[in-house]
Scaffold this active site. Structure first.
Site, PDB file in Angstrom:
ATOM      1  CB  SER A  19      10.143  -5.894  44.761  1.00 40.78           C
ATOM      2  OG  SER A  19       9.021  -5.212  45.275  1.00 40.78           O
ATOM      3  CB  THR A  64      10.261   0.430  42.178  1.00 39.78           C
ATOM      4  OG1 THR A  64      11.299   0.760  43.091  1.00 39.78           O
ATOM      5  CG2 THR A  64      10.623  -0.846  41.440  1.00 39.78           C
ATOM      6  CE  LYS A  68       9.777   4.833  43.466  1.00 41.53           C
ATOM      7  NZ  LYS A  68       9.973   5.080  44.893  1.00 41.53           N
ATOM      8  CG  ASP A 104       7.406   6.444  47.387  1.00 40.89           C
ATOM      9  OD1 ASP A 104       7.056   5.345  47.842  1.00 40.89           O
ATOM     10  OD2 ASP A 104       8.034   6.574  46.316  1.00 40.89           O
ATOM     11  N   GLY A 127      20.097  13.108  51.879  1.00 45.16           N
ATOM     12  CA  GLY A 127      19.813  12.541  50.565  1.00 45.16           C
ATOM     13  C   GLY A 127      19.176  13.570  49.654  1.00 45.16           C
ATOM     14  N   GLY A 130      15.251  10.422  44.604  1.00 49.27           N
ATOM     15  CA  GLY A 130      13.796  10.395  44.495  1.00 49.27           C
ATOM     16  C   GLY A 130      13.098  10.335  45.841  1.00 49.27           C
ATOM     17  CG  ASN A 150      22.909  14.004  48.406  1.00 48.37           C
ATOM     18  OD1 ASN A 150      22.653  12.895  48.859  1.00 48.37           O
ATOM     19  ND2 ASN A 150      23.112  14.218  47.124  1.00 48.37           N
ATOM     20  N   PRO A 153      26.794  17.695  46.344  1.00 47.45           N
ATOM     21  CG  PRO A 153      28.608  19.154  46.497  1.00 47.45           C
ATOM     22  CD  PRO A 153      28.256  17.713  46.331  1.00 47.45           C
ATOM     23  N   GLY A 235      12.585   1.431  58.580  1.00 40.53           N
ATOM     24  CA  GLY A 235      12.157   1.511  57.184  1.00 40.53           C
ATOM     25  C   GLY A 235      10.858   0.786  56.860  1.00 40.53           C
TER      26      GLY A 235
HETATM   27  P1  ATR Z   1      16.049   6.905  45.660  1.00 47.28           P
HETATM   28  O1  ATR Z   1      15.009   7.015  44.590  1.00 47.28           O
HETATM   29  O2  ATR Z   1      15.895   5.685  46.534  1.00 47.28           O
HETATM   30  O3  ATR Z   1      16.167   8.148  46.471  1.00 47.28           O
HETATM   31  P2  ATR Z   1      18.418   7.672  44.205  1.00 47.28           P
HETATM   32  O4  ATR Z   1      17.641   8.688  43.460  1.00 47.28           O
HETATM   33  O5  ATR Z   1      19.407   6.844  43.467  1.00 47.28           O
HETATM   34  O6  ATR Z   1      17.449   6.628  44.914  1.00 47.28           O
HETATM   35  O7  ATR Z   1      19.141   8.409  45.442  1.00 47.28           O
HETATM   36  C1  ATR Z   1      20.022   7.752  46.307  1.00 47.28           C
HETATM   37  C2  ATR Z   1      20.494   8.702  47.408  1.00 47.28           C
HETATM   38  O8  ATR Z   1      21.431   8.000  48.249  1.00 47.28           O
HETATM   39  C3  ATR Z   1      21.244   9.929  46.886  1.00 47.28           C
HETATM   40  O9  ATR Z   1      21.043  10.990  47.782  1.00 47.28           O
HETATM   41  C4  ATR Z   1      22.696   9.436  46.927  1.00 47.28           C
HETATM   42  O10 ATR Z   1      23.651  10.465  47.000  1.00 47.28           O
HETATM   43  P3  ATR Z   1      24.210  11.179  45.654  1.00 47.28           P
HETATM   44  O11 ATR Z   1      23.182  12.197  45.272  1.00 47.28           O
HETATM   45  O12 ATR Z   1      25.488  11.790  46.074  1.00 47.28           O
HETATM   46  O13 ATR Z   1      24.361  10.089  44.635  1.00 47.28           O
HETATM   47  C5  ATR Z   1      22.696   8.665  48.231  1.00 47.28           C
HETATM   48  N1  ATR Z   1      23.767   7.674  48.295  1.00 47.28           N
HETATM   49  C6  ATR Z   1      23.806   6.464  47.699  1.00 47.28           C
HETATM   50  N2  ATR Z   1      24.950   5.804  48.027  1.00 47.28           N
HETATM   51  C7  ATR Z   1      25.649   6.621  48.840  1.00 47.28           C
HETATM   52  C8  ATR Z   1      26.904   6.523  49.533  1.00 47.28           C
HETATM   53  N3  ATR Z   1      27.661   5.423  49.449  1.00 47.28           N
HETATM   54  N4  ATR Z   1      27.296   7.568  50.298  1.00 47.28           N
HETATM   55  C9  ATR Z   1      26.531   8.669  50.427  1.00 47.28           C
HETATM   56  N5  ATR Z   1      25.335   8.826  49.798  1.00 47.28           N
HETATM   57  C10 ATR Z   1      24.900   7.827  49.024  1.00 47.28           C
END
Ligand code: ATR
Length: 271
Positions: A19, A64, A68, A104, A127, A130, A150, A153, A235
């Protein structure tokens, strides 16, 4: 120097050893002349960690992955926005009461609003985790028209339904009028630097493209966006602003965001 008056802050998560939050906070505390320290706690039991915060009088805690959402029932109070997003990234110990906040969404929206007035704008949000949820909530507040896409779906449909947005599978996106694209997935994050969440043909000149991934700073998505003449937001912007928001909640003072970004850039070079 720490002494018997030092106020303790920290981050709880798992994993948390990578972190950058300790860099943000310790450097800012020092610059602001505060007698405070910030540590990373890799937590196994959330319940015990919360008891520790109360028992030791820790003044403020960042939250984190993966806590969360899980943390909400352990708190005495949660600000309404964080309750709606269903995620708390900040706890303030207000005289023994633990209050949950979410910085956030303000961080992400603050970064976007430096570049664009979001009202009525067409936004493609990639996405449904969270981070996407927090950003989506902010976009709704600002009156943007949002398409969510995403890998899974089901999650995207659920988020779209919750916020009144439209869901579209990624491959079917052929919308010429998108103003803003936001990557709120982890795609492109080191060590998978060569991946982008989006085919570059979707990127058109003049679009604003924001990535929440900060390692690397220039993700493949941002590189391709730049090549196509888009405005890019990396970012660090959201990361610095969510941290600044936490400091403001904890101390009532606004730290300088440009200085936090500079601290983060230096820390990323060292990594
Ligand atoms: P955060 O809190 O950072 O948003 P998260 O809740 O784990 O973390 O969400 C990660 C996001 O990245 C999700 O939208 C995930 O897609 P899924 O809902 O299909 O899991 C997306 N993500 C992570 N790795 C991915 C990959 N290799 N290809 C496409 N989407 C990905």
């Amino acid at each position: 120097m720490t002494d018997a008056q030092t106020k303790l802050y920290g981050i709880i998560g798992n994993p948390v050893r990578h972190s950058l939050s300790p860099v943000i906070h310790n450097t800012a505390f020092k610059r602001m002349g505060l007698n405070a320290a910030y540590l990373a706690f890799e937590v196994e039991s959330l319940e015990e960690a919360i008891r520790g915060i109360r028992g030791l009088g820790i003044q403020g805690v960042s939250v984190t992955i993966p806590f969360k959402t899980q943390v909400i029932p352990f708190l005495d109070e949660v600000e309404p926005v964080a309750e709606k997003i269903k995620a708390v990234n900040t706890i303030a110990n207000e005289g023994g009461r633990l209050v949950g906040y979410n910085t956030d969404w303000r961080g992400a929206l603050g970064a976007l609003e430096e570049e664009v007035d979001l009202k009525g704008k067409k936004v493609l949000l990639l996405g449904a985790g969270g981070a996407a949820r927090a950003i989506g909530f902010g976009l709704k507040e600002k009156g943007s028209q949002v398409i969510i896409s995403n890998r899974s779906p089901d999650k995207a449909n659920e988020l779209a339904k919750d916020l009144g947005f439209v869901y579209q599978p990624l491959l079917s996106i052929n919308e010429p009028k998108i103003d803003v694209i936001i990557n709120a997935t982890s795609v492109g994050m080191s060590p998978h630097n060569g991946e982008s969440p989006l085919h570059k043909n979707v990127l058109k000149e003049g679009m604003k493209v924001m990535d929440i991934v900060y390692e690397p700073l220039k993700t493949k998505l941002l590189q391709e966006a730049e090549e196509r003449g888009c405005r890019t937001i990396n970012g660090l912007e959201m990361l610095a602003r969510q941290g600044a928001g936490q400091i403001e909640i904890w101390t009532g003072r606004k730290p300088d965001i440009e200085e936090i970004k500079e601290d983060l850039r230096r820390a990323l070079v060292r990594k």
